[in-house]
Design a protein around this motif. Structure first.
Motif, PDB file in Angstrom:
ATOM      1  N   PRO A 198      43.069  39.222  42.092  1.00 14.54           N
ATOM      2  CA  PRO A 198      42.864  37.977  42.105  1.00 14.54           C
ATOM      3  C   PRO A 198      42.958  37.342  43.567  1.00 14.54           C
ATOM      4  CG  PRO A 198      44.541  38.815  40.656  1.00 14.54           C
ATOM      5  CD  PRO A 198      44.175  39.841  41.465  1.00 14.54           C
ATOM      6  N   LYS A 199      42.159  36.153  43.715  1.00 18.13           N
ATOM      7  CA  LYS A 199      41.950  35.671  44.964  1.00 18.13           C
ATOM      8  C   LYS A 199      43.268  35.231  45.462  1.00 18.13           C
ATOM      9  CE  LYS A 199      36.974  34.456  44.384  1.00 18.13           C
ATOM     10  NZ  LYS A 199      36.898  34.940  42.975  1.00 18.13           N
ATOM     11  N   MET A 200      43.919  34.716  44.739  1.00 18.64           N
ATOM     12  CA  MET A 200      45.488  34.208  44.894  1.00 18.64           C
ATOM     13  C   MET A 200      45.749  35.420  45.964  1.00 18.64           C
ATOM     14  SD  MET A 200      47.625  31.524  45.235  1.00 18.64           S
ATOM     15  CE  MET A 200      47.575  30.558  43.599  1.00 18.64           C
ATOM     16  N   PRO A 235      42.675  28.918  42.869  1.00 21.21           N
ATOM     17  CA  PRO A 235      43.336  28.974  41.391  1.00 21.21           C
ATOM     18  C   PRO A 235      44.249  30.084  41.129  1.00 21.21           C
ATOM     19  CG  PRO A 235      40.889  29.578  41.654  1.00 21.21           C
ATOM     20  CD  PRO A 235      41.317  28.896  42.885  1.00 21.21           C
ATOM     21  N   ALA A 236      44.908  30.019  40.317  1.00 19.41           N
ATOM     22  CA  ALA A 236      45.732  31.370  40.159  1.00 19.41           C
ATOM     23  C   ALA A 236      45.311  32.724  39.962  1.00 19.41           C
ATOM     24  CB  ALA A 236      46.993  30.983  39.220  1.00 19.41           C
ATOM     25  N   CYS A 237      44.471  32.811  39.230  1.00 17.34           N
ATOM     26  CA  CYS A 237      44.192  34.230  38.672  1.00 17.34           C
ATOM     27  C   CYS A 237      42.502  34.443  39.171  1.00 17.34           C
ATOM     28  CB  CYS A 237      44.447  34.691  37.442  1.00 17.34           C
ATOM     29  SG  CYS A 237      46.397  34.728  37.335  1.00 17.34           S
ATOM     30  N   ALA A 238      41.849  33.723  39.563  1.00 19.82           N
ATOM     31  CA  ALA A 238      40.199  33.531  39.587  1.00 19.82           C
ATOM     32  C   ALA A 238      39.889  35.079  40.320  1.00 19.82           C
ATOM     33  CB  ALA A 238      39.829  32.406  40.385  1.00 19.82           C
TER      34      ALA A 238
END
Lengths: 119, 855
Positions: B333-335, A116-119
């Motif tokens: 963020p994980k991304m 997911p983009a910003c998790a």
């Protein structure tokens, strides 16, 4: 350094420059949108973060593919006309670097389909 | 062996050597005289790469010993639980200094030092193109490094860890001067590293043996080229970071203070953008050494030369995409983490290519099990283990478990000792016969290797477990019963085994090392590259023409022919020191570089530069400024003697090749150096703009903060006009200086003078406009960022002012005309850069807040 030589150097590292561009764009966009709480921002119905990653990956991959083909053709052409050792070397290394860059660019684009983009 | 190409392909048709025998009487004596090092006290003014290189290596090794002693004290403290051998405050200083000294005063300088010694020899150049710059870099490092290390004896050593994270190192939590020593001391030593990098880039590209085209370049030269480019790109980030933190500590500009809009994570980004490439900056030169040693020990050409070049270049690029993997635990963020995780695993590919190439080379030859070979095998084993744990910590979920534990300590030591220290020891044993009358003892060498190899594994292998069962790094003691006791005792025993190995090495060094300038031990390994040619202070008697990557194997009489003076430039054309400059791709002779000789200028400039920074640390501001002015004066004195102009007509270097003794424009070596310097400056500025944008990102709705006005458009427009006007005037001055008739019109200094007024005026107007809005640099990160950008621009304008005044002074002294114009060209390039930077700064500071509308 002549224009031709500058072009050779650029072609040699074209794939890595393309990777750097892809990396900078996807990291900058992700950081900015996530940092500002715009994770769900959309454009034409697509979420911007994954769309940016996919677009940047496609564009830089295509550019690198072009560079790889070009350098490979230069390398193959060496049998047709005499080239200096330095030229042959540059063309061969350019093909190798651009080939490796293709894999690296794809590798960096995968995350768009997994996380997911910003998790 | 590589198929040799046809020799002598540079415009000559004769099948014989470039220069006939016998050589004219007195030719060799004149060459020796030109390159003779000074004696007595003036000996320290020597600039020959062999002298400076050895001093540099010796000093780096001294710091290795000193930092190693600090490590032994730490291991002694940790051998038993609840030990009181060392208190917590001293322990903090010990681990900070150990890491800092090993990374900044040993690892980078050691590989740079080795290249100062080796590169000219390996490329059969007489010297590096800027020998005084090498001397300056060394003396600055020597003086600055020793003073910096001395702080530990006064309790003043930095104590915030080698990466100095704020807010711990901010003035609130570290009010004493310990942190300032790190910030000013290390920032200054990095400048010395950058000076060395500029030297290496120009040296690799421009001063090579004739015919040593890029495909015949020794892999070590490739590695050093990538290394130097990485320094140029990476080190400006840490220089900027240290400047920002020092400005915060000294003036209260809140770049890292969250309450006033700053963010401590900015430091981490800037530090690790330098810090992770730093690992490869250390590692790549070591791989270059390995790629030189392995073929010799296996007596076969290196397998996969082109793949290794690919690996070096790819590693150089990819290493700049890893920095956040040191920040996996900061909540990004994980991304975002995934991008860095991907790069961290991707960089293992080029590293793996090199490892397989070495193994293939070993397999294709017959490896002699000498001491260098043993260290190479040890390197392959230890570094590969470190690389594997590196892939583990590249996975964010695993890193969250292992972060800040002894697992990471184990990993980084496996990588750094395996990847750098073992290759360096292999290099010591391998190249000692070049620098010394006697090689080191093979019998003692096996003891050194055995103790170090076992010691490293006994010390650091258990640390993986110590970390995984929970021991955090940087604790000065631990309670009984945590399950860490035995593992720590074992690690301490291992550390002392390493020390025993190093002690034997030092003993052997004292026994065997005797500096040799012209009577070294010779090519004892039957190596194939040019550093093994007979040499003296002038390096090689004549500059050879090479036809393959292994010239000593493929051109059997090369050593004798070179020594007899059969090849190029066997004497001195101008009567002084010279180097043959060759084209960057094909290594065709281009011109004779008149190399400056020994002098006090670089020594004094270095001492006073060090004094400027170090006195600033202890707040002796006035004395510091005086030292800074003297340092600038010494640099001007040093430069005054350079740019000699065409002192004689073009010279015949042999084989009918006639080259000029002076050129200007893009072919000139100093033009290249200036371009590299501009890249350094551009990286500092880029990092500053990144900092500005980062601070904008963490300050939604406060960019600018409420009640802060942005200056009216008129002022930045006027500043931009003046900047552009100054560039146009300099371009006009350049046109006035064209032609072959040695013109030196009076319009040149006038145009430069007016251009200086325009440039300074532009900067002053921008500062005045911001000042007029009552913007405070200390109230909020916005003001701090704006003033930081303006401060950098003012610094560049002042530097340009000095350069412009210096150029005018040369005109007044009749040392500047349309032929002798290198000084002007350098000033012009720097000028254009300053104008470009100023325009971008205006756009960012004045347009960005308006465009974003305060969001």
């Amino acid at each position: 350094m002549s224009g031709r030589r500058t072009g050779q150097v650029l072609l040699m590292v074209a794939g890595l420059i393309a990777w750097a561009v892809q990396f900078t764009i996807i990291y900058a966009v992700t950081s900015t949108l996530c940092g500002r709480g715009w994770a769900d921002a959309a454009f034409l119905g697509f979420e911007i973060v994954p769309m940016t990653i996919v677009s940047a990956t496609l564009v830089t991959f295509s550019a690198t593919l072009l560079a790889a083909v070009w350098s490979f053709r230069n390398h193959r052409r060496k049998g047709e006309q005499p080239v200096s050792g330095a030229d042959s070397f540059m063309n061969h290394v350019a093909t190798l670097i651009n080939g490796l860059s293709l894999v690296i660019i794809l590798w960096h684009g995968i995350s768009a389909f997994i996380l997911p983009a910003c998790a | 062996m590589n198929a040799p190409e046809s020799p002598r392909s540079f415009g000559r048709n004769e099948p014989d050597y470039p220069n006939p025998l016998p050589r004219p009487e007195g030719e060799f004596e004149a060459l020796q005289k030109a390159w003779k090092a000074p004696s007595g006290l003036s000996f320290i003014t020597a600039v020959n790469n062999t002298y400076v290189g050895l001093w540099y290596i010796g000093t780096a090794f001294l710091f290795f010993i000193l930092a190693g002693i600090l490590a032994l004290i730490m291991r002694a403290q940790l051998a038993l639980p609840e030990s009181n051998l060392v208190g917590h405050d001293l322990y903090n200083q010990l681990f900070t200094m150990h890491g800092t000294v090993m990374m900044f005063l040993f690892a980078v300088p050691a590989v740079e030092a080795a290249s100062v010694y080796l590169l000219p020899n390996m490329q059969a150049a007489r010297d590096l193109p800027f020998p005084r710059l090498s001397a300056y870099a060394f003396w600055a490092y020597f003086v600055g490094g020793l003073v910096f290390f001395g702080t530990i004896f006064f309790g003043l050593a930095p104590n915030g860890g080698w990466f100095m994270y704020p807010p711990l190192t901010g003035s609130k939590y570290s009010p004493a001067e310990n942190a300032d020593w790190w910030l000013l001391g290390i920032g200054f030593i990095e400048i010395s590293a950058i000076a060395g990098a500029i030297e290496i880039i120009v040296g690799v590209m421009k001063t090579r043996a004739v015919g040593m085209s890029l495909d015949k370049l020794p892999i070590y030269s490739w590695a050093m080229l990538v290394f130097a480019v990485m320094i140029v790109i990476g080190f400006p980030a840490v220089i900027l970071a240290t400047l920002l933190l020092e400005m915060e500590r000294a003036f209260g500009w809140p770049f890292f203070i969250a309450e006033r809009g700053g963010d401590p994570l900015l430091w981490q980004h800037l530090f690790w953008f330098f810090g992770h490439p730093e690992v490869y900056i250390i590692f790549l030169p070591a791989t270059g050494m390995v790629s030189m040693i392995v073929p010799t020990m296996a007596q076969t050409p290196l397998v996969g030369y082109r793949l290794i070049v690919l690996a070096l270049v790819a590693t150089g690029f990819l290493s700049f995409g890893l920095w956040v993997h040191h920040m996996f635990a900061t909540g990004l963020p994980k991304m975002s983490l995934s991008f860095f995780s991907a790069a961290s695993t991707a960089v293992a590919v080029p590293s793996g290519i090199q490892v397989f190439a070495w193994i293939a080379t070993i397999a294709s030859g017959r490896m002699k099990l000498t001491t260098p070979s043993l260290f190479i095998i040890g390197f392959l084993f230890i570094f590969t283990l470190g690389g594997l744990t590196g892939v583990m910590v590249a996975m964010a979920p695993f890193d969250w478990q292992a972060h800040d534990s002894y697992f990471v300590v184990a990993h980084l030591h496996y990588v750094l000792i395996g990847g750098m220290v073992f290759p360096l020891f292999a290099a010591f044993y391998y190249w000692m016969p070049v620098a010394s009358k006697y090689p080191l003892s093979e019998r003692l060498g096996r003891w050194v290797f055995g103790l170090m190899f076992l010691g490293v594994n006994v010390t650091f292998l258990p640390m993986h477990i110590t970390g995984l069962i929970g021991m955090p790094r940087r604790v000065y003691t631990y309670p009984v019963g945590m399950g860490w006791d035995t593992l720590n005792v074992v690690s301490t025993i291992g550390a002392f085994m390493i020390a025993a190995g190093v002690a034997i090495f030092i003993y052997d060094l004292a026994r065997k090392f005797r500096f040799a300038s012209d009577d070294n031990a010779g090519n004892v390994w039957n190596a194939s590259t040019l550093e093994w040619l007979p040499n003296g202070n002038y390096n090689t008697r004549s500059i050879p023409e090479v036809v393959s990557r292994d010239p000593l194997w493929d051109q059997p009489n090369l050593s004798k022919d070179v020594e007899e003076g059969r090849y190029y430039l066997p004497g001195t054309a101008t009567g002084g020191r010279e180097a043959l400059v060759t084209s960057p791709f094909d290594a065709r002779p281009q011109y004779i570089l008149q190399v400056p000789g020994p002098g006090w200028q670089p020594v004094l400039a270095a001492v006073f530069t060090a004094a400027f920074f170090l006195l600033l640390t202890v707040k002796f501001v006035l004395t510091s400024v005086v030292c800074g002015v003297i340092a600038v004066g010494c640099v001007i004195w040093w430069l005054w003697e350079t740019d000699p102009g065409p002192v004689r007509p073009p010279a015949d270097i042999g084989g009918g090749i006639v080259v000029p003794v002076y050129v200007t424009g893009p072919a000139n070596h100093s033009w290249w150096a200036m371009i590299v310097l501009m890249v350094v400056a551009g990286m500092v500025f880029t990092c500053l703009i990144f900092s500005y944008l980062f601070l904008w990102l963490v300050n939604p709705g406060a960019w600018p903060p409420q009640n802060v006005r942005i200056p009216e458009w008129t002022w930045p427009s006027l500043a931009a006009f003046l900047y552009c006007g100054s560039a146009v005037l300099i371009a006009a001055a350049s046109r006035q200086l064209r032609g072959e008739d040695r013109r030196s019109p009076i319009s040149v200094p006038i145009l430069i003078g007016v251009a200086l007024l325009f440039l300074c005026g532009g900067s002053a107007i921008d500062l005045w406009a911001q000042w007029g809005t009552d913007l405070s640099p200390s109230a909020h990160a916005y003001g701090a960022a704006v003033y930081a950008i303006m401060s950098l621009q003012i610094f560049f304008v002042l530097t340009t002012l000095i350069m412009g005044a210096y150029t005018i002074a040369r005109w007044l002294a009749r040392r500047l005309d349309s032929v002798r114009r290198t000084t002007f060209d350098n000033t012009m390039l720097f000028w254009y850069y300053t104008v470009g930077q100023g325009l971008v700064a205006l756009i960012v500071v004045h347009c960005f807040p308006r465009l974003t509308g305060g969001i």
